[in-house]
Design an enzyme around this catalytic site. Sequence first.
Site, PDB file in Angstrom:
ATOM      1  CE  LYS A 178      -1.991   3.042   2.092  1.00 13.56           C
ATOM      2  NZ  LYS A 178      -1.398   4.621   1.598  1.00 13.56           N
ATOM      3  N   GLY A 231       6.946   5.570   8.614  1.00 12.89           N
ATOM      4  CA  GLY A 231       5.837   6.737   8.800  1.00 12.89           C
ATOM      5  C   GLY A 231       5.939   7.391  10.021  1.00 12.89           C
ATOM      6  CB  SER A 232       3.848   9.865  11.963  1.00 13.72           C
ATOM      7  OG  SER A 232       2.553   9.155  12.206  1.00 13.72           O
ATOM      8  N   GLY A 236       2.300   4.912  13.825  1.00 12.81           N
ATOM      9  CA  GLY A 236       3.098   3.297  14.067  1.00 12.81           C
ATOM     10  C   GLY A 236       2.498   2.904  15.304  1.00 12.81           C
ATOM     11  CD  GLU A 253      12.861   4.573   9.688  1.00 12.53           C
ATOM     12  OE1 GLU A 253      12.988   5.086  10.510  1.00 12.53           O
ATOM     13  OE2 GLU A 253      12.701   5.056   8.308  1.00 12.53           O
ATOM     14  CB  CYS A 287      12.979   9.457   9.233  1.00 14.89           C
ATOM     15  SG  CYS A 287      12.611   8.282   7.803  1.00 14.89           S
ATOM     16  CD  GLU A 388      10.039  13.191  11.805  1.00 16.37           C
ATOM     17  OE1 GLU A 388       8.998  12.280  12.000  1.00 16.37           O
ATOM     18  OE2 GLU A 388      10.949  12.574  11.441  1.00 16.37           O
TER      19      GLU A 388
HETATM   20  C1  UN1 Z   1      14.126   8.119   5.206  1.00 19.53           C
HETATM   21  O1  UN1 Z   1      14.055   9.461   5.288  1.00 19.53           O
HETATM   22  O2  UN1 Z   1      13.348   7.539   5.469  1.00 19.53           O
HETATM   23  O3  UN1 Z   1      20.108   8.045   5.025  1.00 19.53           O
HETATM   24  C2  UN1 Z   1      15.435   7.339   4.647  1.00 19.53           C
HETATM   25  C3  UN1 Z   1      19.550   8.570   4.376  1.00 19.53           C
HETATM   26  C4  UN1 Z   1      18.813   7.840   3.169  1.00 19.53           C
HETATM   27  C5  UN1 Z   1      17.383   7.228   3.867  1.00 19.53           C
HETATM   28  C6  UN1 Z   1      16.601   7.979   4.444  1.00 19.53           C
HETATM   29  N1  UN1 Z   1      19.938   6.799   2.713  1.00 19.53           N
HETATM   30  O4  UN1 Z   1      19.225   9.789   4.606  1.00 19.53           O
END
Ligand code: UN1
Length: 503
Positions: A178, A231-232, A236, A253, A287, A388
């Site tokens: 999805k 996601g957030s 999660g 994650e 992230c 964040e």
């Molecule tokens: C993300 O922002 O979810 O290390 C992943 C990094 C990238 C992956 C980011 N290789 O910034």
Amino acid sequence: MGAIGTTTFRNFVGGEWVEAASGETFETTNPATGEVLGTFPRSSAEDVDRAVAAANEAFADWRLVPAPKRGEVLLRFAALLTERKDELTQLMTREMGKVLAEAGGDVQEAIDMCVYMAGEGRRLYGHTTPSELRDKFNMSVRMPIGVVGAVTPWNFPIAIPSWKLAPALVCGNTVVLKPAEDTPLLAERFVEVLVEAGLPPGVVNVVHGFGEEAGAALVAHPDVPVITFTGSRDTGVAVTKAAADRLKHVHLELGGKNAIIVMDDADLDLAVDGIVWSAFGTSGQRCTAASRVIAHERVYDELSGRLVRAAEAMQVGAGWEESTDLGPVINREALERIHAYTSIGRDEGARLLTGGEPARGNGLDNGFFYRPTIFADVEPEMRIAQEEIFGPTTALIRVGSFDEAIRVANGIEFGLSSSIFTRDVNRAFRAMRDLVAGITYVNAGTTGAEVHLPFGGTKQTGNGHREAGQAALDVFTEWKSIYVDYSGKLQRAQIDNVEHPAP
Ligand code: UN1
């Protein structure tokens, strides 16, 4: 795929392109211009049901395909992605917004991940180990689990689906994907190419739509034993709760509030480059983005001056223009949230050094552009230093010592990435030990993780699992321990013998 724009796309279920049961649709748009790029099915629980049934059926055989053969599909996929890299890069600048160089990097990350995971097809190591008894053989093997529900974000629209699908598939699972509703076109292309690489029908299925509808149905589906979600944090938690009744394996994650520490002995030119790239690359929508800079008081003023100059030199614009440094953010809601944090920062008493407003004029008015934004005099407990923002905003925090820097860096609920700029090897090693995060960089920014190392974070960033590298295999397999007795008689285990047999 036909021409984009007016094209209506479909779900992919059991090897067929199909409409959503409801016939409802949604549009994907270009965040730089507002132009509609395509129409996608707005899927519901019924569509998810069909996709899961197809994935379940396909699992019966896919689990028996030799793992090296499954890996070969990934290798062909990597080769096709390499051929289509330019086309996918161009499309990504239009659907997701990131600049050309970064969009190419996103595709490259998928290529790298598939090459790496293809190799796992010839490893997938378990252990052989001695038995406590004579004439008995012991080993542990990794077993596929079944249907994996993958819910992926828009910020790495090609890379992150590969992080989830490549290990899931090489391990022998089948998948219902999805993808994010902001980047369905890239997900569609991703799967088209995967199918071209030779994936049997039903092994990967795609159900487009929204998290609350298609995503929620997938997470709760009784025949989906593994959920992998990026996601957030709040979503999660909701995913975890929805999956709890079935005791599903949940890989998460989630957020980050990553800090770069700049010590008084740092190479400031290098630190500025690292901060600018990590804070404003992908318009801060990683992230791993550096949304805090913790600077020693002896370099704080010099550093902030240089950062402001670098931020103000950045060209904001459409991702496909070669001159652009900073593309749009993903949508209006994101723009409004990022701007709301500017007001929050001001109200909390932080000092806005630069940015703090949408970028307008020069053809930007129909897109969602925000200026690179730097706050100074930020206190560690302020909301802009804790929450964040997921935009091009970073917060400068002044500290007086290394210990204070580590304390401030760790004083957040997340634990994804971290970084220190220093020339002192002792401080560097202490930071590697004491920063509570899944990733620590020394003399580099907070972004740039490589595919063969574990990726993920501590505390509220996840639930202890990792993607990428060998660690990802733990998400997508169950261990089985196997005992083979070739003595021809019933040998009880040592614990079941009244007296321990002599060696
Ligand atoms: C993300 O922002 O979810 O290390 C992943 C990094 C990238 C992956 C980011 N290789 O910034």
